[in-house]
Write a protein that holds these residues in place. Structure first.
Motif, short mmCIF file in Angstrom:
data_model
loop_
_atom_site.label_atom_id
_atom_site.label_comp_id
_atom_site.label_asym_id
_atom_site.label_seq_id
_atom_site.Cartn_x
_atom_site.Cartn_y
_atom_site.Cartn_z
N ILE A 196 -34.66 14.66 61.85
CA ILE A 196 -35.95 14.77 62.59
C ILE A 196 -37.04 13.48 62.08
CG2 ILE A 196 -37.91 15.97 63.04
CD1 ILE A 196 -35.90 18.46 62.68
N PRO A 197 -37.40 12.69 63.38
CA PRO A 197 -38.02 11.48 62.58
C PRO A 197 -39.80 12.28 62.77
CG PRO A 197 -37.85 11.52 65.05
CD PRO A 197 -36.74 12.68 64.63
N LEU A 198 -39.88 13.20 61.53
CA LEU A 198 -41.27 13.49 61.37
C LEU A 198 -41.48 13.41 59.84
CD1 LEU A 198 -41.51 16.67 63.41
CD2 LEU A 198 -42.59 14.59 63.96
N HIS A 199 -42.81 13.60 59.40
CA HIS A 199 -43.16 13.54 58.13
C HIS A 199 -42.27 14.59 57.44
CE1 HIS A 199 -45.55 13.85 54.44
NE2 HIS A 199 -45.98 12.82 54.63
N PRO A 200 -42.03 14.43 56.12
CA PRO A 200 -41.09 15.62 55.57
C PRO A 200 -41.82 17.00 55.40
CG PRO A 200 -40.72 13.59 54.27
CD PRO A 200 -41.74 13.45 55.54
N GLN A 201 -43.11 16.87 55.36
CA GLN A 201 -44.34 18.02 55.29
C GLN A 201 -44.27 18.71 56.64
OE1 GLN A 201 -48.16 17.34 54.05
NE2 GLN A 201 -48.96 19.50 54.45
N HIS A 202 -44.36 18.12 57.61
CA HIS A 202 -44.24 18.64 58.95
C HIS A 202 -42.86 19.18 59.30
CE1 HIS A 202 -47.87 15.80 60.33
NE2 HIS A 202 -47.99 16.69 59.56
N THR A 203 -41.93 18.63 59.02
CA THR A 203 -40.33 18.96 59.25
C THR A 203 -40.30 20.38 58.55
OG1 THR A 203 -39.59 16.63 59.31
CG2 THR A 203 -38.18 18.32 58.88
N ARG A 204 -40.57 20.54 57.28
CA ARG A 204 -40.39 21.65 56.66
C ARG A 204 -41.35 22.76 57.31
NH1 ARG A 204 -40.96 18.36 51.94
NH2 ARG A 204 -43.20 18.74 51.88
N ARG A 205 -42.42 22.45 57.68
CA ARG A 205 -43.40 23.51 58.35
C ARG A 205 -42.77 24.06 59.61
NH1 ARG A 205 -49.50 22.88 60.21
NH2 ARG A 205 -49.54 25.01 61.21
N LEU A 206 -42.01 22.99 60.53
CA LEU A 206 -41.50 23.26 61.64
C LEU A 206 -40.20 24.27 61.53
CD1 LEU A 206 -41.72 22.64 64.69
CD2 LEU A 206 -40.05 20.68 64.44
N LEU A 207 -39.35 23.63 60.71
CA LEU A 207 -38.03 24.59 60.37
C LEU A 207 -38.38 25.98 59.71
CD1 LEU A 207 -35.61 21.66 58.94
CD2 LEU A 207 -35.79 22.54 61.29
N THR A 208 -39.55 25.90 58.90
CA THR A 208 -39.66 27.32 58.39
C THR A 208 -40.26 28.27 59.48
OG1 THR A 208 -40.15 26.26 56.34
CG2 THR A 208 -41.13 28.24 56.54
N GLN A 209 -41.03 27.73 60.37
CA GLN A 209 -41.69 28.46 61.33
C GLN A 209 -40.49 28.93 62.34
OE1 GLN A 209 -44.68 29.64 61.22
NE2 GLN A 209 -44.99 30.29 63.42
N PHE A 210 -39.75 28.03 62.52
CA PHE A 210 -38.62 28.49 63.27
C PHE A 210 -37.64 29.57 62.81
CE2 PHE A 210 -33.89 27.95 64.38
CZ PHE A 210 -33.90 28.10 65.85
N ALA A 211 -37.39 29.59 61.58
CA ALA A 211 -36.54 30.56 61.15
C ALA A 211 -37.41 31.96 60.88
CB ALA A 211 -36.09 29.99 59.47
N THR A 212 -38.66 31.69 60.68
CA THR A 212 -39.62 33.08 60.45
C THR A 212 -39.64 33.60 61.71
OG1 THR A 212 -40.74 31.90 58.76
CG2 THR A 212 -41.83 33.68 59.70
#
Length: 361
Positions: A196-212
């Motif tokens: 994913i071509p995003l900042h690592p912090q944004h990527t973690r937040r996006l994937l975490t919210q998806f799983a949540t």
């Protein structure tokens, strides 16, 4: 000095790579589209039961194949097989109910007429203005419709519960993918995060919210729907309503809509009993629906879903309805997930813009 070769331009190579990725992604989605539901549910189930997989990995001393097989077996025994048995029972009851409607043993227009006769004069006169005072033509049309299309309807209802080749293939595709998602889920998540071509912090937040959101939606909505459907079936069975399990299943499906779903089934039935003079049944069902079935939605759903999704109820309702319209039954999960990703992406954009506009101190 020779001029640079335009065919070896880094910009051209990057654009060509993006085009290749886009075309390959579109073709890949076209290939897996026939198994879209199977793939989605494999992903959803793996996310919901991922904590169990982690415990199995620890108990098997890191042997992921054995842990994935154990997780798949438990999921199959406690979730998939019981749901399949319930669906088979509901399908059988639905076919019997449709056959009774075709034979005239159950006449819906007659039930409506009884309720209309119990209404006061002013209410009946108002219904006559809308052409609903006499239900005899409606009953004739209903019987004609059932007689002409009853066979098609019955075959479709029964066909839902029949084991077809497409269902078998999709079912085994889901189980096959589920095993590898259990086994390789961590590596797949890391690969997706790197791509994913995003900042690592944004990527973690996006994937975490998806799983949540997936975990909360599947766990919360399905459990609440099953509990409300079971309570509704119990009430309908006590009242002697034909097709109690079928109406409970309809209530369970409508319970996927927060706050209003279950009442769309028990409330009209309670009103019918009240208008036709069965006050004890009507009031009892209304009390059961409001204080027992409704309490399940108001108490159990917040416990299971929690506040991690941070989405208002109206947005959950609208996105659930829209998801079901667009994606079918899978949409009750996909809709809220898309809404959550939408909110998170705009929040990240707003945060990034705010950081760029703040002048350095």
């Amino acid at each position: 000095m020779s001029a640079p070769n335009p065919l070896k331009s880094p910009e051209l190579e990057f654009k060509s790579l993006l085009l290749l990725v886009l075309v390959a992604t579109v073709l890949f989605l076209l290939i897996i589209w026939p198994f879209f539901g199977a793939v989605c549910w494999a992903v959803f189930i793996s996310i919901v039961f991922w904590p169990m997989q982690q415990r199995f990995v620890q108990g098997s001393h890191g042997r992921r194949n054995m842990a994935a097989l154990g997780s798949l077996t438990v999921t199959l025994l406690i979730v998939i097989l019981p749901l399949a048995m319930i669906i088979a029972s509901i399908t059988s009851e639905a076919s019997v109910l449709v056959e009774k409607m075709r034979s005239g043993e159950i006449q819906l227009a007659q039930y409506f007429q009884r309720m209309l006769d119990a209404l006061p004069d002013w209410a009946r006169s108002m219904l006559r203005r809308f052409g609903m005072g006499d239900l005899a033509p409606l009953q004739q049309k209903l019987l004609a419709t059932l007689s002409t299309s009853g066979q098609v309807l019955t075959s479709r209802v029964v066909g839902i519960g029949q084991v077809t080749l497409d269902f078998i293939v999709a079912f085994f595709v889901m189980l096959y993918m589920l095993f590898f998602l259990f086994r390789d889920g961590e590596q797949l998540t890391q690969s997706i995060a790197r791509a994913i071509p995003l900042h690592p912090q944004h990527t973690r937040r996006l994937l975490t919210q998806f799983a949540t959101v997936v975990r909360a939606t599947v766990k919360g909505n399905i459990v609440v729907a099953l509990v409300q459907g079971a309570l509704g079936s119990l009430a309908f069975w006590v009242l002697g309503l034909p097709g109690a399990m079928l109406w409970g299943a309809v209530m369970a499906l409508l319970s996927l809509l927060p706050a209003v779903g279950a009442a769309m089934v028990w409330a009209p039935i309670a009103l019918y009993y009240i208008f036709t003079g069965a006050l004890f049944k009507g009031v009892g069902l209304a009390i059961w629906g409001a204080f027992v079935i409704g309490l399940v939605d108001n108490v159990l759903r917040p416990i299971l879903v929690g506040k991690d999704t941070r989405m208002p109820d109206y947005l959950v309702l609208v996105t659930t309805l829209g998801g079901i319209v667009v994606f079918g039954l899978n949409g009750f999960v996909i809709g809220p997930v898309i809404a959550a990703v939408f909110l998170v992406s705009w929040e990240m954009l707003a945060s990034a813009r705010q950081q760029t506009t703040i002048p350095p101190q």
